[in-house]
Design an enzyme around this catalytic site. Structure first.
Site, PDB file in Angstrom:
ATOM      1  N   TYR A  79     -37.862 -13.924  -5.003  1.00  0.00           N
ATOM      2  CA  TYR A  79     -37.555 -14.265  -6.404  1.00  0.00           C
ATOM      3  C   TYR A  79     -38.733 -13.861  -7.306  1.00  0.00           C
ATOM      4  CZ  TYR A  79     -35.161 -16.661 -10.213  1.00  0.00           C
ATOM      5  OH  TYR A  79     -34.508 -16.955 -11.395  1.00  0.00           O
ATOM      6  N   LYS A 126     -39.026 -17.993 -15.094  1.00  0.00           N
ATOM      7  CA  LYS A 126     -38.236 -19.230 -15.243  1.00  0.00           C
ATOM      8  C   LYS A 126     -39.145 -20.433 -15.506  1.00  0.00           C
ATOM      9  CE  LYS A 126     -33.957 -17.692 -14.746  1.00  0.00           C
ATOM     10  NZ  LYS A 126     -33.098 -17.554 -15.954  1.00  0.00           N
TER      11      LYS A 126
END
Ligand code: 0WE
Length: 195
Positions: A105, A112
Site C-alpha cells: 500500500y 491516507k
C-alpha cells in the site's frame, strides 16, 4: 429534474481551474450545494509495487496532491455554495493503511494518513460555518482500480478470516455509512473517521 438530466462534469482535481469551473456550473444549475462525496485517490502504479524505501519524490507528490490536497481544494471551492444553503457536509474515503502497514500500500498509506489529518483540520476550520467533514474508512473492495495490484487479492482473502463480521464489506454498506454522515442523521458528527 435531476433524475432526467444529472449534471455530470469531468474534473482533474490537480487543476484549480477545473475545480473552479465545476463549482461555477453547479452554482449556475442548482444555486447551492448540500454535500460532497470525495473519492479521489491515486499513486503511480510503480509506487505500489516497488519497495517503500524507493518511493520517488514525484510519486509522493502526486499521491499527496490527488489523494489528500484535493479534499482541501474541493472543500474551499464548495464553501460559498454551502453557505448559500446554510450548512454543508463533506465525506471522503480512506483506508486503514493510513494507520497500519499493509504490504504494497506504500505511499498511499502515507497519503491516507495525511487525508485523515486533513479531515480533522478542515472540520475545525469550517465547523463554525456549519460545514462538517468526515471520512469513511472502508475495507478492501474489488474495484477496477484495485484489480491487478500486487498483494490486493491476498488482502481481500485475509479479511474474512480476521474481520469481526468474518466477511468483506459491500459497496452498499460503504454508501450507507457515507449517506449517514452526509445527511442530518450525522449532524452532530465532524472530524471523524468511521471504520
Ligand atoms: O486506496 C486504495 C487504492 C487506491 C489506488 C489504486 C491504484 C491502482 C492503479 C491508488 N493508486 C492507484 N494507481 C494505479 O495505477 N485502496 C484502499 C485499495 C488497495 O490498493 C492496494 C491495497 C488496497 C486495499 C494496494 C496495495 C495493497 C493493498
Amino acid at each position: 429534474g435531476l433524475e432526467q438530466s444529472p449534471l455530470v462534469l469531468p474534473c482533474d482535481v490537480s487543476s484549480d481551474a477545473e475545480i473552479a469551473s465545476v463549482f461555477e456550473k453547479v452554482d449556475q444549475e442548482f444555486g447551492g450545494l448540500d454535500f460532497i462525496a470525495h473519492g479521489a485517490a491515486f499513486a503511480p502504479r510503480e509506487e505500489l509495487e516497488a519497495p517503500f524505501v524507493n518511493t520517488t519524490r514525484d510519486g509522493f507528490r502526486v499521491a499527496m496532491d490527488i489523494s489528500a490536497y484535493s479534499l482541501i481544494a474541493l472543500t474551499r471551492a464548495a464553501m460559498p455554495l454551502f453557505e448559500k444553503r446554510g450548512s454543508g457536509s463533506v465525506v471522503t474515503l480512506s483506508y486503514l493503511g493510513s494507520q497500519r502497514v499493509f504490504p504494497n500500500y506504500n505511499v498511499m498509506g502515507v497519503a491516507k494518513a495525511a487525508l485523515e489529518a486533513t479531515v480533522r483540520y478542515l472540520a475545525a476550520d469550517v465547523g463554525p460555518k456549519g460545514v462538517r467533514v468526515n471520512a469513511v474508512s472502508a475495507g478492501p473492495i474489488k474495484t477496477l482500480a484495485a484489480a491487478g495490484i500486487k498483494g490486493f487479492s491476498n488482502i481481500l482473502h485475509v479479511y474474512p478470516d480476521r474481520a469481526p463480521l468474518r466477511r468483506n464489506v459491500e459497496t452498499s454498506e460503504v454508501a450507507d455509512a457515507a449517506a449517514f454522515l452526509l445527511s442530518d442523521a450525522g449532524k452532530g458528527i465532524t472530524g471523524e473517521v468511521l471504520m
